[in-house]
Write an enzyme that holds these catalytic residues in place. Structure first.
Site, mmCIF file in Angstrom:
data_model
loop_
_atom_site.group_PDB
_atom_site.id
_atom_site.type_symbol
_atom_site.label_atom_id
_atom_site.label_comp_id
_atom_site.label_asym_id
_atom_site.label_seq_id
_atom_site.Cartn_x
_atom_site.Cartn_y
_atom_site.Cartn_z
ATOM 1 N N HIS A 159 0.835 -1.205 0.000
ATOM 2 C CA HIS A 159 0.000 0.000 0.000
ATOM 3 C C HIS A 159 0.867 1.253 0.000
ATOM 4 C CE1 HIS A 159 -3.630 -2.360 0.936
ATOM 5 N NE2 HIS A 159 -4.347 -1.245 0.900
ATOM 6 N N ARG A 219 -1.448 2.794 7.046
ATOM 7 C CA ARG A 219 -1.208 1.370 7.265
ATOM 8 C C ARG A 219 -0.717 1.102 8.686
ATOM 9 N NH1 ARG A 219 -4.297 -1.071 4.787
ATOM 10 N NH2 ARG A 219 -3.088 -2.951 4.359
ATOM 11 N N HIS A 276 0.953 -2.740 9.313
ATOM 12 C CA HIS A 276 2.340 -2.584 8.891
ATOM 13 C C HIS A 276 3.155 -1.897 9.973
ATOM 14 C CE1 HIS A 276 2.604 -4.100 4.836
ATOM 15 N NE2 HIS A 276 1.508 -3.460 4.485
ATOM 16 N N ASP A 305 8.253 -1.062 7.520
ATOM 17 C CA ASP A 305 7.570 -1.557 6.311
ATOM 18 C C ASP A 305 7.134 -0.382 5.439
ATOM 19 O OD1 ASP A 305 7.671 -4.046 7.580
ATOM 20 O OD2 ASP A 305 5.551 -4.021 8.139
#
Length: 282
Positions: free
Chosen positions: A178, A211, A217, A221
């Site tokens: 994402h 995220r 996440h 990340d």
């Protein structure tokens, strides 16, 4: 003599123009013409062939090791960001989780100051759909190698998208797909509308930060995902269809601004929600 020379020069110019028109790349705006990555998935093929994608495994270091300061920072960010679930910023994070079109096309409309849709801006809409695929797929060499466990699984905590938890638990966390897509979108949009660069990049950062708010996440990340998103856009500049689509999208944006088009979202509410996390990492 002067007339003959001028006529000859004009003929050459017209011939060059005709050749240029004949060879000009035309970017498709039809989903049927582009085709899906997998039939029925709803995700269109990207601009890049697999061999052309950036190598996330070569570009990224391994995720933070157990006992490291970086992993401690990841855990601290998880606690800070997930505390925003249940707030307006958390609600926006839920919206940001949706990569399905046509809904996903609205994500950057406030930052752009214009509506984005297949009907109003077909080339811009296609840019977002296809770069989503390129940036997302580019993360998978590293994802598949490291198979990092997602934070909501590690901490046995709820995410903001419970219906996706089973699938996410089986999908590597590092780097964030994402985040790669959102940062790629932001960078592409700054090329289409450079006068809105700050707002677009801020929204791209917030999109990836969502995220972390959702708990799916780690901070590292997200940061790694942004790098892969940037690498993908750099590679896309060598693709003639992508470049043609950017040029066409610029014309659409100029036309929409001249017509006085406005976003279909509550941009004041969005700005207020984003402001609550703008000073938080990542």
């Amino acid at each position: 003599m002067k007339f003959s020379l001028s006529a000859a020069m004009m003929a050459v110019a017209l011939l060059a123009s005709a050749c240029s028109t004949a060879t000009r790349t035309v970017a498709p705006i039809s989903a049927a013409e582009v085709g899906e990555v997998r039939a029925g998935s709803g995700y269109l093929k990207g601009y890049l062939a697999p061999a052309e994608l950036p190598d996330s495994l070569a570009l990224l270091p391994p995720p933070p090791a157990e006992g490291s300061a970086a992993l401690a920072a990841d855990a601290a960010a998880f606690r800070t960001l997930t505390a925003l679930q249940g707030t307006p910023r958390g609600a926006l994070a839920v919206q940001d989780a949706n990569l399905r079109f046509p809904k996903a096309a609205e994500t950057f409309s406030c930052a752009l100051g214009l509506p984005i849709s297949e009907e109003a801006t077909p080339n811009l809409n296609m840019l977002l759909r296809r770069t989503l695929t390129d940036a997302g797929i580019a993360t998978y060499k590293a994802k598949d190698k490291y198979q990092r466990t997602r934070p909501f699984v590690v901490f046995k905590a709820p995410s903001c998208t419970p219906r996706e938890e089973a699938a996410l638990a089986k999908d590597g966390s590092y780097p964030s797909g994402h985040s790669a897509a959102g940062w790629a979108w932001a960078m592409v949009l700054t090329e289409v509308a450079p006068e809105r660069s700050d707002a677009l990049l801020q929204r791209g950062r917030a999109f990836s930060q969502s995220r972390g708010i959702c708990g799916v996440h780690w901070q590292s990340d997200i940061e790694a995902g942004r790098l892969i998103g940037a690498a993908t856009v750099a590679r896309l500049h060598a693709n003639p269809v992508f470049n043609a689509q950017v040029d066409a999208a610029r014309l659409e944006v100029a036309r929409a601004r001249a017509q006085g088009s406005t976003p279909g979202r509550d941009c004041a509410a969005e700005a207020a929600a984003l402001g609550s996390s703008s000073m938080l990492a990542p």
